[in-house]
Design a protein around this motif. Structure first.
Motif, mmCIF file in Angstrom:
data_model
loop_
_atom_site.group_PDB
_atom_site.id
_atom_site.type_symbol
_atom_site.label_atom_id
_atom_site.label_comp_id
_atom_site.label_asym_id
_atom_site.label_seq_id
_atom_site.Cartn_x
_atom_site.Cartn_y
_atom_site.Cartn_z
ATOM 1 N N VAL A 73 0.841 -1.203 0.000
ATOM 2 C CA VAL A 73 0.000 0.000 0.000
ATOM 3 C C VAL A 73 0.872 1.247 0.000
ATOM 4 C CG1 VAL A 73 -1.610 1.357 1.395
ATOM 5 C CG2 VAL A 73 -1.995 -1.090 1.077
ATOM 6 N N ARG A 74 1.923 1.252 0.805
ATOM 7 C CA ARG A 74 2.765 2.438 0.913
ATOM 8 C C ARG A 74 3.467 2.764 -0.401
ATOM 9 N NH1 ARG A 74 7.721 2.550 5.112
ATOM 10 N NH2 ARG A 74 8.488 0.966 3.663
ATOM 11 N N LEU A 77 1.097 4.317 -2.741
ATOM 12 C CA LEU A 77 0.829 5.697 -2.355
ATOM 13 C C LEU A 77 1.957 6.616 -2.818
ATOM 14 C CD1 LEU A 77 -0.513 5.273 1.306
ATOM 15 C CD2 LEU A 77 -1.777 6.242 -0.621
ATOM 16 N N ARG A 234 -2.454 14.837 4.665
ATOM 17 C CA ARG A 234 -3.216 13.578 4.669
ATOM 18 C C ARG A 234 -2.455 12.463 3.960
ATOM 19 N NH1 ARG A 234 -5.611 16.542 0.600
ATOM 20 N NH2 ARG A 234 -5.837 15.463 -1.422
ATOM 21 N N LYS A 235 -1.690 12.802 2.909
ATOM 22 C CA LYS A 235 -0.916 11.779 2.209
ATOM 23 C C LYS A 235 0.218 11.264 3.077
ATOM 24 C CE LYS A 235 -1.662 12.532 -2.721
ATOM 25 N NZ LYS A 235 -1.000 12.710 -4.041
ATOM 26 N N TRP A 236 0.876 12.171 3.797
ATOM 27 C CA TRP A 236 1.942 11.746 4.709
ATOM 28 C C TRP A 236 1.380 10.852 5.810
ATOM 29 C CZ3 TRP A 236 6.834 11.777 3.673
ATOM 30 C CH2 TRP A 236 7.371 12.741 2.818
ATOM 31 N N LEU A 237 0.209 11.205 6.324
ATOM 32 C CA LEU A 237 -0.397 10.398 7.386
ATOM 33 C C LEU A 237 -0.776 9.011 6.877
ATOM 34 C CD1 LEU A 237 -2.664 13.064 9.155
ATOM 35 C CD2 LEU A 237 -0.488 12.111 9.961
ATOM 36 N N ARG A 238 -1.294 8.937 5.646
ATOM 37 C CA ARG A 238 -1.646 7.635 5.074
ATOM 38 C C ARG A 238 -0.396 6.787 4.854
ATOM 39 N NH1 ARG A 238 -4.954 9.167 -0.116
ATOM 40 N NH2 ARG A 238 -4.909 6.897 -0.440
ATOM 41 N N ALA A 239 0.676 7.410 4.367
ATOM 42 C CA ALA A 239 1.918 6.668 4.140
ATOM 43 C C ALA A 239 2.510 6.185 5.462
ATOM 44 C CB ALA A 239 2.932 7.540 3.395
ATOM 45 N N ALA A 241 0.758 5.609 8.189
ATOM 46 C CA ALA A 241 -0.143 4.577 8.707
ATOM 47 C C ALA A 241 0.196 3.225 8.090
ATOM 48 C CB ALA A 241 -1.594 4.945 8.408
ATOM 49 N N ALA A 242 0.512 3.206 6.786
ATOM 50 C CA ALA A 242 0.924 1.957 6.135
ATOM 51 C C ALA A 242 2.243 1.458 6.718
ATOM 52 C CB ALA A 242 1.056 2.170 4.628
#
Length: 347
Positions: A73-74, A77, A234-239, A241-242
């Motif tokens: 996933v990361r 992203l 938000r993109k940094w947080l998603r990355a 989180a992965a």
């Protein structure tokens, strides 16, 4: 920049089965030597397979799958979806294989640049993607290390570990922390300043031969900073989180194995947190491991950090742990790499 990178010798140049086999054999030999020193005829007697054992072994395997899923996933992203799910899977499996056959201090990062590039990502973006994955991994360690120590307690982490291992852990953490500071400065504050610093350092006589490569790395940092500094939060947080899913899933594997063979009664909530915390510190310590994939050293560190939470046969459980978390990547990589390389050569 892309032209400079493409002119470097391809990592697959001169690839052969025996060259792949050498580091694998070194790792297996180190593991076998350490295991033979600890082996007793009754080593596996305490391992009784019940329905509970099977269930928790499946849970351990699912944790490993969660680890790989987080990585996949990361990297998708970071590529903004330009990598397909199948391409991301191939990259992660080959990356893990490369990490398994190289010393822990080296890892598979340098080869990962090539894997990402050959899946259709430009050379500059490939460098940026791999650089940011490395950055996120180190941020995870930098944040979790003090959180674990302050929340669980220093004595619970290092209480019955030898001084040499404690020293190795702090040295490895200092290296990681310095790397994060340097990369953070280069990516978010002054990328050209970091490029200048690297070029200055590599003017030293014994480093001068690599100055051309470092100039390319410096330019990669500048371009990476230009792109990723524009990323929304938000993109940094998603990355991240992965990243959190990947590493946290990896550490819960041992907890699942202990429960599988010794029952739920052997692990209270605090015990689970301590085992989790000790594994995090153990992986930081493995940065200084000289063997491919940390083989041999990993089993030693496993015994040092976790034997007090394993009722019997810590080396037998260490073997099961490596059987789930290390050797599958050797098998998958050995199968996948020749096919992938053949496809690349045909193209």
């Amino acid at each position: 920049m892309a032209k400079i990178i493409e002119e470097r010798p391809a990592p697959l140049q001169g690839l052969s089965s025996w060259k792949i086999s050498i580091p694998i054999l070194i790792g297996l030999a180190a593991t076998a030597w350490l295991f033979s020193r600890e082996y007793q005829p009754e080593t596996f007697d305490a391992f009784v397979f019940t329905r509970n054992t099977i269930i928790w072994l499946i849970v351990a395997a699912l944790f490993m799958a969660g680890r790989d899923f987080g990585y996949i996933v990361r990297i998708r992203l970071l590529s903004d979806g330009d990598l397909s799910w199948s391409a991301a899977f191939r990259i992660i499996m080959l990356w893990e294989f490369a990490s398994a056959v190289t010393p822990s201090a080296i890892g598979g990062t340098s080869v990962a640049l090539f894997f990402v590039n050959r899946e259709g990502i430009s050379a500059g973006r490939s460098t940026g993607i791999v650089m940011v994955t490395s950055f996120l991994d180190e941020v995870y360690f930098a944040l979790m290390f003090p959180v674990i120590i302050f929340s669980i307690g220093y004595s619970n982490i290092f209480g019955d570990v030898t001084t040499a291992v404690v020293s190795a852990a702090w040295i490895a953490y200092a290296i990681k922390f310095a790397y994060i500071l340097l990369l953070s400065y280069g990516m978010f504050v002054n990328p050209r300043g970091l490029k200048w610093l690297l070029l200055t350092i590599f003017r030293l006589p014994f480093l001068r031969r690599w100055r051309t490569d470092i100039a390319t790395v410096g330019q990669d940092i500048v371009q990476t900073a230009r792109y990723f500094r524009s990323w929304p939060l938000r993109k940094w947080l998603r990355a991240f989180a992965a990243t959190f899913l990947s590493w946290t899933s990896r550490y819960w594997v041992v907890n699942a194995l202990i429960i599988a063979f010794f029952g739920l009664h052997s692990m209270g909530l605090l015990d689970n947190l301590i085992v989790f915390g000790r594994q995090l510190v153990m992986w930081i310590t493995m940065l200084v491991a000289p063997t491919p994939g940390g083989a041999g050293f990993a089993e030693y560190a496993f015994r040092e950090f976790l034997s007090s939470y394993i009722p019997t046969s810590p080396m037998a459980l260490a073997f099961c742990w490596r059987l789930i978390s290390y050797y599958p990547y050797l098998i998958v990589g050995a199968i996948l790499l020749p096919r992938w390389a053949g496809s690349y050569i045909k193209k």
